[in-house]
Scaffold this motif. Structure first.
Motif, PDB file in Angstrom:
ATOM      1  N   ASP A 235      37.178  27.702  31.770  1.00  0.00           N
ATOM      2  CA  ASP A 235      38.284  26.749  31.720  1.00  0.00           C
ATOM      3  C   ASP A 235      39.411  27.379  30.910  1.00  0.00           C
ATOM      4  O   ASP A 235      39.399  27.345  29.678  1.00  0.00           O
ATOM      5  CB  ASP A 235      37.808  25.443  31.073  1.00  0.00           C
ATOM      6  CG  ASP A 235      38.892  24.378  31.055  1.00  0.00           C
ATOM      7  OD1 ASP A 235      39.930  24.563  31.726  1.00  0.00           O
ATOM      8  OD2 ASP A 235      38.714  23.365  30.361  1.00  0.00           O
ATOM      9  N   LEU A 236      40.370  27.980  31.604  1.00  0.00           N
ATOM     10  CA  LEU A 236      41.432  28.741  30.957  1.00  0.00           C
ATOM     11  C   LEU A 236      42.798  28.264  31.430  1.00  0.00           C
ATOM     12  O   LEU A 236      42.973  27.888  32.591  1.00  0.00           O
ATOM     13  CB  LEU A 236      41.291  30.232  31.289  1.00  0.00           C
ATOM     14  CG  LEU A 236      40.039  30.941  30.773  1.00  0.00           C
ATOM     15  CD1 LEU A 236      39.889  32.294  31.445  1.00  0.00           C
ATOM     16  CD2 LEU A 236      40.097  31.090  29.263  1.00  0.00           C
ATOM     17  N   PRO A 237      43.804  28.347  30.555  1.00  0.00           N
ATOM     18  CA  PRO A 237      45.170  28.030  30.979  1.00  0.00           C
ATOM     19  C   PRO A 237      45.737  29.177  31.806  1.00  0.00           C
ATOM     20  O   PRO A 237      45.132  30.240  31.914  1.00  0.00           O
ATOM     21  CB  PRO A 237      45.918  27.879  29.650  1.00  0.00           C
ATOM     22  CG  PRO A 237      45.174  28.769  28.698  1.00  0.00           C
ATOM     23  CD  PRO A 237      43.720  28.684  29.122  1.00  0.00           C
ATOM     24  N   THR A 238      46.917  28.957  32.377  1.00  0.00           N
ATOM     25  CA  THR A 238      47.629  29.994  33.111  1.00  0.00           C
ATOM     26  C   THR A 238      49.013  30.178  32.499  1.00  0.00           C
ATOM     27  O   THR A 238      49.808  29.234  32.512  1.00  0.00           O
ATOM     28  CB  THR A 238      47.779  29.629  34.597  1.00  0.00           C
ATOM     29  OG1 THR A 238      46.484  29.425  35.171  1.00  0.00           O
ATOM     30  CG2 THR A 238      48.479  30.727  35.365  1.00  0.00           C
ATOM     31  N   PRO A 239      49.313  31.344  31.931  1.00  0.00           N
ATOM     32  CA  PRO A 239      48.417  32.485  31.735  1.00  0.00           C
ATOM     33  C   PRO A 239      47.516  32.246  30.530  1.00  0.00           C
ATOM     34  O   PRO A 239      47.766  31.343  29.727  1.00  0.00           O
ATOM     35  CB  PRO A 239      49.392  33.640  31.478  1.00  0.00           C
ATOM     36  CG  PRO A 239      50.557  32.989  30.797  1.00  0.00           C
ATOM     37  CD  PRO A 239      50.694  31.618  31.436  1.00  0.00           C
ATOM     38  N   PHE A 240      46.479  33.085  30.394  1.00  0.00           N
ATOM     39  CA  PHE A 240      45.563  32.952  29.262  1.00  0.00           C
ATOM     40  C   PHE A 240      45.559  34.226  28.415  1.00  0.00           C
ATOM     41  O   PHE A 240      46.067  35.271  28.845  1.00  0.00           O
ATOM     42  CB  PHE A 240      44.147  32.620  29.747  1.00  0.00           C
ATOM     43  CG  PHE A 240      43.497  33.693  30.586  1.00  0.00           C
ATOM     44  CD1 PHE A 240      42.775  34.732  29.998  1.00  0.00           C
ATOM     45  CD2 PHE A 240      43.576  33.653  31.965  1.00  0.00           C
ATOM     46  CE1 PHE A 240      42.170  35.713  30.777  1.00  0.00           C
ATOM     47  CE2 PHE A 240      42.963  34.633  32.754  1.00  0.00           C
ATOM     48  CZ  PHE A 240      42.265  35.663  32.157  1.00  0.00           C
ATOM     49  N   THR A 241      45.003  34.093  27.217  1.00  0.00           N
ATOM     50  CA  THR A 241      44.921  35.204  26.272  1.00  0.00           C
ATOM     51  C   THR A 241      43.461  35.481  25.939  1.00  0.00           C
ATOM     52  O   THR A 241      42.559  34.722  26.333  1.00  0.00           O
ATOM     53  CB  THR A 241      45.672  34.877  24.977  1.00  0.00           C
ATOM     54  OG1 THR A 241      44.984  33.784  24.326  1.00  0.00           O
ATOM     55  CG2 THR A 241      47.122  34.480  25.246  1.00  0.00           C
TER      56      THR A 241
ATOM     57  N   ARG B 216      40.146  36.862  37.158  1.00  0.00           N
ATOM     58  CA  ARG B 216      41.478  36.516  36.670  1.00  0.00           C
ATOM     59  C   ARG B 216      41.805  37.387  35.461  1.00  0.00           C
ATOM     60  O   ARG B 216      40.953  37.616  34.615  1.00  0.00           O
ATOM     61  CB  ARG B 216      41.540  35.042  36.262  1.00  0.00           C
ATOM     62  CG  ARG B 216      41.451  34.073  37.429  1.00  0.00           C
ATOM     63  CD  ARG B 216      41.617  32.643  36.952  1.00  0.00           C
ATOM     64  NE  ARG B 216      40.454  32.173  36.202  1.00  0.00           N
ATOM     65  CZ  ARG B 216      40.444  31.090  35.418  1.00  0.00           C
ATOM     66  NH1 ARG B 216      41.554  30.407  35.233  1.00  0.00           N
ATOM     67  NH2 ARG B 216      39.332  30.722  34.817  1.00  0.00           N
ATOM     68  N   GLN B 217      43.046  37.865  35.398  1.00  0.00           N
ATOM     69  CA  GLN B 217      43.451  38.728  34.293  1.00  0.00           C
ATOM     70  C   GLN B 217      44.489  38.025  33.427  1.00  0.00           C
ATOM     71  O   GLN B 217      45.438  37.420  33.932  1.00  0.00           O
ATOM     72  CB  GLN B 217      43.990  40.051  34.827  1.00  0.00           C
ATOM     73  CG  GLN B 217      42.957  40.767  35.690  1.00  0.00           C
ATOM     74  CD  GLN B 217      43.104  42.271  35.648  1.00  0.00           C
ATOM     75  OE1 GLN B 217      43.186  42.871  34.580  1.00  0.00           O
ATOM     76  NE2 GLN B 217      43.109  42.878  36.806  1.00  0.00           N
ATOM     77  N   GLY B 218      44.288  38.125  32.126  1.00  0.00           N
ATOM     78  CA  GLY B 218      45.149  37.442  31.178  1.00  0.00           C
ATOM     79  C   GLY B 218      46.204  38.346  30.574  1.00  0.00           C
ATOM     80  O   GLY B 218      46.338  39.522  30.921  1.00  0.00           O
ATOM     81  N   LEU B 219      46.948  37.771  29.641  1.00  0.00           N
ATOM     82  CA  LEU B 219      48.006  38.493  28.943  1.00  0.00           C
ATOM     83  C   LEU B 219      47.421  39.458  27.927  1.00  0.00           C
ATOM     84  O   LEU B 219      46.452  39.149  27.236  1.00  0.00           O
ATOM     85  CB  LEU B 219      48.918  37.510  28.215  1.00  0.00           C
ATOM     86  CG  LEU B 219      49.721  36.530  29.074  1.00  0.00           C
ATOM     87  CD1 LEU B 219      50.372  35.481  28.179  1.00  0.00           C
ATOM     88  CD2 LEU B 219      50.768  37.262  29.888  1.00  0.00           C
ATOM     89  N   ASN B 220      48.029  40.640  27.824  1.00  0.00           N
ATOM     90  CA  ASN B 220      47.715  41.518  26.700  1.00  0.00           C
ATOM     91  C   ASN B 220      48.843  41.417  25.679  1.00  0.00           C
ATOM     92  O   ASN B 220      49.873  40.776  25.922  1.00  0.00           O
ATOM     93  CB  ASN B 220      47.435  42.949  27.170  1.00  0.00           C
ATOM     94  CG  ASN B 220      48.645  43.654  27.766  1.00  0.00           C
ATOM     95  OD1 ASN B 220      49.702  43.745  27.141  1.00  0.00           O
ATOM     96  ND2 ASN B 220      48.490  44.155  28.999  1.00  0.00           N
ATOM     97  N   ASP B 221      48.659  42.049  24.522  1.00  0.00           N
ATOM     98  CA  ASP B 221      49.596  41.832  23.423  1.00  0.00           C
ATOM     99  C   ASP B 221      50.867  42.671  23.478  1.00  0.00           C
ATOM    100  O   ASP B 221      51.726  42.553  22.592  1.00  0.00           O
ATOM    101  CB  ASP B 221      48.885  42.026  22.085  1.00  0.00           C
ATOM    102  CG  ASP B 221      48.052  40.809  21.704  1.00  0.00           C
ATOM    103  OD1 ASP B 221      48.364  39.704  22.188  1.00  0.00           O
ATOM    104  OD2 ASP B 221      47.082  40.949  20.934  1.00  0.00           O
TER     105      ASP B 221
END
Length: 203
Positions: free
Chosen positions: A168-174, A117-122
């Motif tokens: 255990d990560l939200p969607t999307p995650f950081t 799973r890939q998260g948000l970048n800044d």
């Protein structure tokens, strides 16, 4: 655990093909190839982060021709990549397999290893006020430091071997979510870093 790359030498300048921007605007923005070895027993997944700790903290000094960003200005972290749940049997990521080109408003479904799973970048926050660019920037987007920055930026690729298959990560995650979720589950860490600048006086 060891993290290596056929295209990145630890502590050396990063090639523009792995950057989001160069002197002419957007750059090829390909993710660099990465490989890892000496994985600890009991590893059930990996997490990967790419962080620039040299980002200016005074926005109105950035990108100006009439002044520079002082080297001693306080700095903050900027996430360029956050990926979790990388399969335990994987030992590398090929060049351009997760990012190949810069996508305005962000990649809606970035490519990556099956199951990861890939998260948000800044860049998500950086472009938030720009109607032409605002969006959710997921996956890898490479270096694009201010051309007037007196400091050469560093980009740390950090790989974590974890004793859990899924975080255990939200969607999307950081990246911050990854740090919190993997607390107490890290078996080993390996890192590799490169540098990048668009300041002609420092290049």
């Amino acid at each position: 655990m060891k993290l290596t790359s056929t295209a990145l030498e630890n502590g050396a300048p990063i090639d523009r093909r792995f950057a989001a921007g160069d002197a002419n605007g957007f750059a090829p923005n390909r993710n660099p190839p990465l490989a890892w070895s000496d994985v600890p027993e009991g590893t059930r997944s990996f997490a990967l982060l790419c962080i620039d700790p040299d980002v200016p903290t005074v926005p109105d000094t950035v990108g100006r021709h009439d002044r520079s960003v002082p080297a001693d200005q306080p700095r903050a972290d900027f996430t360029h990549w956050a990926m979790a749940d990388i399969p335990a049997d994987l030992r590398g990521i090929e060049e351009g397999s997760c990012s190949d080109g810069f996508t305005a408003k962000g990649k809606p479904q970035p490519a990556g290893p099956s199951g990861a799973r890939q998260g948000l970048n800044d860049f998500t926050g950086w472009f938030a006020g720009n109607p032409d660019m605002a969006g959710q920037y997921l996956g890898y987007d490479g270096p694009y430091p201010p051309f007037n920055d007196e400091r050469v930026h560093r980009y740390f690729f950090r790989l974590f071997a974890l004793d859990v298959a899924t975080l255990d990560l939200p969607t999307p995650f950081t990246a911050a979510d990854v740090h919190r979720a993997m607390h107490g589950h890290v078996l080993a860490e390996a890192a590799l870093h490169g540098t990048y600048t668009l300041n002609p006086a420092l290049a």
